[in-house]
Design a protein around this motif. Structure first.
Motif, mmCIF file in Angstrom:
data_model
loop_
_atom_site.group_PDB
_atom_site.id
_atom_site.type_symbol
_atom_site.label_atom_id
_atom_site.label_comp_id
_atom_site.label_asym_id
_atom_site.label_seq_id
_atom_site.Cartn_x
_atom_site.Cartn_y
_atom_site.Cartn_z
ATOM 1 N N VAL A 199 -2.664 15.246 0.367
ATOM 2 C CA VAL A 199 -3.319 14.457 1.413
ATOM 3 C C VAL A 199 -4.188 13.425 0.717
ATOM 4 O O VAL A 199 -5.185 13.756 0.067
ATOM 5 N N ILE A 200 -3.806 12.163 0.847
ATOM 6 C CA ILE A 200 -4.495 11.076 0.141
ATOM 7 C C ILE A 200 -5.251 10.234 1.144
ATOM 8 O O ILE A 200 -4.661 9.542 1.980
ATOM 9 N N ASN A 201 -6.567 10.326 1.094
ATOM 10 C CA ASN A 201 -7.428 9.631 2.065
ATOM 11 C C ASN A 201 -6.945 9.857 3.501
ATOM 12 O O ASN A 201 -6.859 8.940 4.315
ATOM 13 N N GLY A 202 -6.610 11.105 3.787
ATOM 14 C CA GLY A 202 -6.218 11.484 5.142
ATOM 15 C C GLY A 202 -4.750 11.351 5.456
ATOM 16 O O GLY A 202 -4.303 11.812 6.513
ATOM 17 N N GLU A 203 -3.971 10.745 4.562
ATOM 18 C CA GLU A 203 -2.532 10.578 4.784
ATOM 19 C C GLU A 203 -1.759 11.711 4.123
ATOM 20 O O GLU A 203 -1.910 11.950 2.922
ATOM 21 N N VAL A 204 -0.921 12.387 4.887
ATOM 22 C CA VAL A 204 -0.163 13.534 4.375
ATOM 23 C C VAL A 204 1.090 13.061 3.641
ATOM 24 O O VAL A 204 1.869 12.253 4.161
ATOM 25 N N ASN A 205 1.265 13.564 2.414
ATOM 26 C CA ASN A 205 2.416 13.222 1.592
ATOM 27 C C ASN A 205 3.065 14.498 1.051
ATOM 28 O O ASN A 205 2.381 15.483 0.775
ATOM 29 N N LYS A 206 4.355 14.439 0.875
ATOM 30 C CA LYS A 206 5.052 15.554 0.243
ATOM 31 C C LYS A 206 4.931 15.430 -1.269
ATOM 32 O O LYS A 206 4.342 14.492 -1.798
ATOM 33 N N ASN A 207 5.506 16.373 -1.967
ATOM 34 C CA ASN A 207 5.506 16.372 -3.424
ATOM 35 C C ASN A 207 6.086 15.056 -3.951
ATOM 36 O O ASN A 207 7.000 14.492 -3.359
ATOM 37 N N MET A 208 5.531 14.575 -5.053
ATOM 38 C CA MET A 208 6.039 13.317 -5.616
ATOM 39 C C MET A 208 5.862 13.299 -7.124
ATOM 40 O O MET A 208 5.082 14.073 -7.686
ATOM 41 N N SER A 209 6.565 12.411 -7.768
ATOM 42 C CA SER A 209 6.469 12.261 -9.216
ATOM 43 C C SER A 209 5.157 11.567 -9.568
ATOM 44 O O SER A 209 4.491 10.968 -8.707
ATOM 45 N N TYR A 210 4.803 11.603 -10.844
ATOM 46 C CA TYR A 210 3.580 10.921 -11.260
ATOM 47 C C TYR A 210 3.704 9.418 -11.042
ATOM 48 O O TYR A 210 2.739 8.757 -10.632
ATOM 49 N N ALA A 211 4.875 8.866 -11.309
ATOM 50 C CA ALA A 211 5.071 7.419 -11.130
ATOM 51 C C ALA A 211 4.824 7.018 -9.679
ATOM 52 O O ALA A 211 4.138 6.020 -9.403
ATOM 53 N N ASP A 212 5.362 7.782 -8.743
ATOM 54 C CA ASP A 212 5.176 7.462 -7.326
ATOM 55 C C ASP A 212 3.723 7.677 -6.899
ATOM 56 O O ASP A 212 3.164 6.883 -6.129
ATOM 57 N N LEU A 213 3.111 8.745 -7.405
ATOM 58 C CA LEU A 213 1.720 9.028 -7.040
ATOM 59 C C LEU A 213 0.786 7.966 -7.591
ATOM 60 O O LEU A 213 -0.095 7.467 -6.877
ATOM 61 N N SER A 214 0.961 7.597 -8.841
ATOM 62 C CA SER A 214 0.085 6.595 -9.439
ATOM 63 C C SER A 214 0.250 5.249 -8.758
ATOM 64 O O SER A 214 -0.734 4.508 -8.578
ATOM 65 N N ALA A 215 1.467 4.917 -8.340
ATOM 66 C CA ALA A 215 1.697 3.656 -7.627
ATOM 67 C C ALA A 215 0.944 3.659 -6.297
ATOM 68 O O ALA A 215 0.342 2.646 -5.907
ATOM 69 N N LYS A 216 0.961 4.780 -5.610
ATOM 70 C CA LYS A 216 0.254 4.886 -4.320
ATOM 71 C C LYS A 216 -1.253 4.806 -4.521
ATOM 72 O O LYS A 216 -1.954 4.112 -3.790
ATOM 73 N N LEU A 217 -1.757 5.475 -5.556
ATOM 74 C CA LEU A 217 -3.192 5.450 -5.828
ATOM 75 C C LEU A 217 -3.652 4.050 -6.239
ATOM 76 O O LEU A 217 -4.700 3.573 -5.800
ATOM 77 N N ASP A 218 -2.861 3.393 -7.090
ATOM 78 C CA ASP A 218 -3.220 2.045 -7.536
ATOM 79 C C ASP A 218 -3.223 1.063 -6.367
ATOM 80 O O ASP A 218 -4.068 0.144 -6.318
ATOM 81 N N ALA A 219 -2.297 1.229 -5.435
ATOM 82 C CA ALA A 219 -2.250 0.332 -4.291
ATOM 83 C C ALA A 219 -3.515 0.490 -3.450
ATOM 84 O O ALA A 219 -4.061 -0.507 -2.933
ATOM 85 N N ILE A 220 -4.020 1.699 -3.320
ATOM 86 C CA ILE A 220 -5.263 1.922 -2.574
ATOM 87 C C ILE A 220 -6.442 1.312 -3.306
ATOM 88 O O ILE A 220 -7.318 0.662 -2.721
ATOM 89 N N LEU A 221 -6.470 1.514 -4.624
ATOM 90 C CA LEU A 221 -7.578 0.991 -5.433
ATOM 91 C C LEU A 221 -7.591 -0.535 -5.455
ATOM 92 O O LEU A 221 -8.668 -1.150 -5.523
ATOM 93 N N ASP A 222 -6.425 -1.145 -5.414
ATOM 94 C CA ASP A 222 -6.323 -2.609 -5.468
ATOM 95 C C ASP A 222 -6.550 -3.273 -4.122
ATOM 96 O O ASP A 222 -6.735 -4.496 -4.039
ATOM 97 N N ALA A 223 -6.507 -2.488 -3.058
ATOM 98 C CA ALA A 223 -6.623 -3.064 -1.716
ATOM 99 C C ALA A 223 -8.036 -3.601 -1.481
ATOM 100 O O ALA A 223 -9.018 -3.076 -1.973
#
Length: 223
Positions: A199-223
């Motif tokens: 659960v990333i900032n309230g959004e529910v996500n299933k299992n993911m690779s590090y590449a996919d997770l880091s891309a999602k985290l970076d997109a939030i940080l860059d927003a």
């Protein structure tokens, strides 16, 4: 793994008709079923004795909650291939507040969590790492409950816990009931049905690779 409403705990005596001791030196042991804790005779279970498991900066811009079970092979894989990089690059750098939520789909996952919590806040995540790294070893064939208890105790002792510490923790029926009640409440918050769930900032996500997770985290940080 599918969610189970009932958790079986190894016991020689029931507490309040529902809770149970998790370990005993007595040879004749039976399985007691732990039903949903909040429904016990209309009594609300006090979960204040079960602290949240948090790592990182409390004021980090991202809160990542992981729902995971110690008996889930996908969770072990996540902690082997994703979590270490997540911790190094996001948690330790103050970008992510990490919250770990224990899921008990079976009695062995509950026992493992009780051993991890036996180490207190300072040792919890260290024992967690051992439980995931050695998952296939301590679970074994998954059929001999006492063998699994013995394996979990061995991990606890490697982490510096004494036999007395482990006896007290694994026989703490009140703690077991509180942990189950907390688990049930937390599962309902995001309607979690499988592990690992992120659960990333309230959004529910299933299992993911590090590449996919880091891309999602970076997109939030860059927003």
């Amino acid at each position: 793994m599918n969610r189970r409403i009932f958790l079986a705990t190894t016991a020689c005596a029931a507490l309040g008709g529902v809770g149970a001791y998790l370990y005993t030196s007595q040879p004749n042991m039976t399985d007691i079923v732990v039903t949903p804790a909040n429904a016990q005779d209309g009594v609300e279970i006090d979960t204040s004795m079960v602290p949240d498991l948090i790592m990182g900066d409390a004021d980090a811009p991202i809160e990542l909650i992981e729902y995971a079970s110690y008996t889930c092979p996908h969770c072990a894989n996540f902690h082997s291939n994703v979590f270490k990089q997540l911790k190094e690059n996001y948690i330790d750098t103050g970008k992510v507040k990490f919250v770990y939520r224990e899921v008990y789909f079976d009695k062995y996952g509950l026992w493992a969590a009780m051993v991890a919590r036996c180490g207190g806040d300072l040792r919890y995540f260290g024992i967690q790492g051992m439980l995931y790294e050695q998952q296939s070893d301590w679970i074994g064939g998954g059929k001999d409950a006492m063998e699994i208890v013995s394996n979990l105790r061995t991990i606890g002792k490697k982490a510096g816990l004494s036999d007395a510490d482990l006896d007290a923790c694994m026989n703490d029926g009140d703690m077991a009931q509180a942990m189950v009640a907390k688990f049930e409440n937390e599962m309902q918050e995001y309607d979690v049905s499988g592990t690992p769930t992120l659960v990333i900032n309230g959004e529910v996500n299933k299992n993911m690779s590090y590449a996919d997770l880091s891309a999602k985290l970076d997109a939030i940080l860059d927003a």
